[in-house]
Motif scaffolding. Structure first.
Motif, mmCIF file in Angstrom:
data_model
loop_
_atom_site.group_PDB
_atom_site.id
_atom_site.type_symbol
_atom_site.label_atom_id
_atom_site.label_comp_id
_atom_site.label_asym_id
_atom_site.label_seq_id
_atom_site.Cartn_x
_atom_site.Cartn_y
_atom_site.Cartn_z
ATOM 1 N N ASP A 1 -1.272 -5.041 12.209
ATOM 2 C CA ASP A 1 0.057 -4.492 12.459
ATOM 3 C C ASP A 1 0.751 -4.124 11.147
ATOM 4 O O ASP A 1 1.974 -4.209 11.033
ATOM 5 N N THR A 2 -0.029 -3.707 10.167
ATOM 6 C CA THR A 2 0.526 -3.408 8.842
ATOM 7 C C THR A 2 1.525 -2.260 8.890
ATOM 8 O O THR A 2 2.560 -2.292 8.213
ATOM 9 N N TYR A 3 1.234 -1.242 9.691
ATOM 10 C CA TYR A 3 2.124 -0.085 9.734
ATOM 11 C C TYR A 3 3.488 -0.446 10.337
ATOM 12 O O TYR A 3 4.521 0.022 9.852
ATOM 13 N N SER A 4 3.492 -1.272 11.365
ATOM 14 C CA SER A 4 4.768 -1.727 11.930
ATOM 15 C C SER A 4 5.545 -2.530 10.893
ATOM 16 O O SER A 4 6.772 -2.406 10.773
ATOM 17 N N LEU A 5 4.817 -3.341 10.132
ATOM 18 C CA LEU A 5 5.446 -4.133 9.077
ATOM 19 C C LEU A 5 6.088 -3.217 8.035
ATOM 20 O O LEU A 5 7.234 -3.441 7.622
#
Length: 374
Positions: free
Chosen positions: A242-246
């Motif tokens: 979920d790096t992009y949401s982070l």
């Protein structure tokens, strides 16, 4: 057509997955066997070997794992021979891929490289092997056109695949909003680099109590690898896959060198670039690598856009100072944002990279097939 695609890292898995989807749109019957990760498998590739088994960082680490690397090379050659692909597509990962390419060319396989090895950074002489062993080269950085031109080797610029990946993500996640209290920690995907850099990043969390530090776990590393690293920091949380949401939520980021620096910039998050390797590996690299910068952001813009803390400079004192600078509203933060916009405009000039690359590959293979009939 039968394609054999080899990617050896998380970023290669991402770009390989989008390439597979675009190839299958143009050739629904395409049979694709691959080295990569979960994303390439989900896109329709038959996964042979996961990149988590392949990633070794630094000169010393590579030497220590030579036996495993050579076993993987032998296995790859055997697997290709059994599969008999119409083309082999290499995605970055040069230490492994250029060895396979040399063998493949000797065996008369058609060879295509998508995402050039960083030969412009070090061991430029590898261009000679590329010219000999690669039938078609697709590049994703604008300055690579000029670099290869001086070697009299025609390449095709297809744009950078991260632009459409991130734009599509932002469009489909418009319910996620930036927050003023989150700092993203992106310490890399390989065990060796995470062990070197993450402890330094984490040590800063107590000095910024008003912020929430969140670690982006690498998809190829299990949770129990991170447990002892995060245990002393109860105020630090983590995310997986979920790096992009982070990044969409974050006010600032501490990022290891590599593709993640560019991803962070395309999300518009002011960042500090962090690099630390083993002492011996660093000293060797320092003598061999020719580029002025280690982050893609600075390399593409050919000037210092984001601060790079390298080796001994990556310490708590320096990191504290630089993180404060990117978090505070003011001229420095505004400048970074403006430079990010310019960077994005440059990378958008190539269009949809994955679609462009797939179209180019399919047309190239049609021409190869037609010439073999004649």
């Amino acid at each position: 057509m039968k394609y054999y695609i080899i990617a050896g890292e998380a970023s290669g898995d991402l770009h390989g997955s989008n390439l597979i989807r675009e190839i299958k749109q143009r050739d629904p019957a395409a049979n694709i066997r691959c080295w990569g990760g979960d994303l390439m498998s989900a896109a329709g590739g038959m996964l042979v070997k996961h990149y988590a088994e392949l990633a070794f960082m630094g000169f010393i680490e590579v030497i220590a794992n030579l036996r495993t690397i050579f076993r993987n090379i032998d296995f790859c050659k055997e697997d290709i021979t059994k599969f008999q692909p119409d083309a082999i597509i290499f995605i970055d990962y040069p230490g492994f891929n250029l060895r396979i390419a040399k063998w493949a060319k000797e065996k008369n396989y058609t060879t295509i490289y998508y995402i050039s090895p960083q030969v412009w950074a070090w061991k430029e002489n590898r261009v000679k092997a590329i010219k000999r062993d690669i039938d078609k080269m697709l590049v994703i950085l604008p300055f690579e056109l000029e670099f290869y031109k001086k070697w009299n080797y025609p390449v095709e610029y297809v744009g950078h695949p991260l632009v459409e990946v991130i734009e599509n993500f932002i469009k489909t996640h418009d319910n996620i909003h930036a927050q003023d209290n989150i700092i993203a920690l992106l310490p890399g995907s390989r065990k060796q680099e995470i062990l070197k850099k993450l402890p330094v990043m984490l040590s800063l969390s107590s000095e910024f109590p008003e912020y929430e530090f969140v670690v982006a776990k690498a998809p190829g590393q299990p949770d129990d690898f991170y447990t002892p690293l995060l245990a002393p920091f109860p105020n630090v949380s983590s995310v997986r896959n979920d790096t992009y949401s982070l990044l969409m939520k974050s006010r600032g980021a501490l990022v290891t060198s590599g593709t993640a620096t560019l991803e962070t910039a395309l999300f518009g998050v002011p960042e500090v670039v962090c690099y630390k390797g083993s002492s011996i590996s660093y000293q060797i690299a320092k003598r061999l690598i020719k580029v002025k910068y280690i982050s893609l952001v600075n390399l593409i813009m050919d000037r210092l856009i984001v601060k790079e803390l390298i080796q001994d400079d990556l310490n708590i004192s320096n990191l504290r100072t630089e993180l404060k600078r990117v978090l505070e509203d003011g001229p420095e933060r505004n400048r970074i944002k403006k430079d990010y916009a310019e960077l994005k405009a440059i990378l958008q000039e190539g269009g949809n990279a994955s679609a462009h690359a797939a179209q180019s590959i399919c047309l190239f293979m049609q021409s190869v097939s037609a010439s073999s009939i004649v």
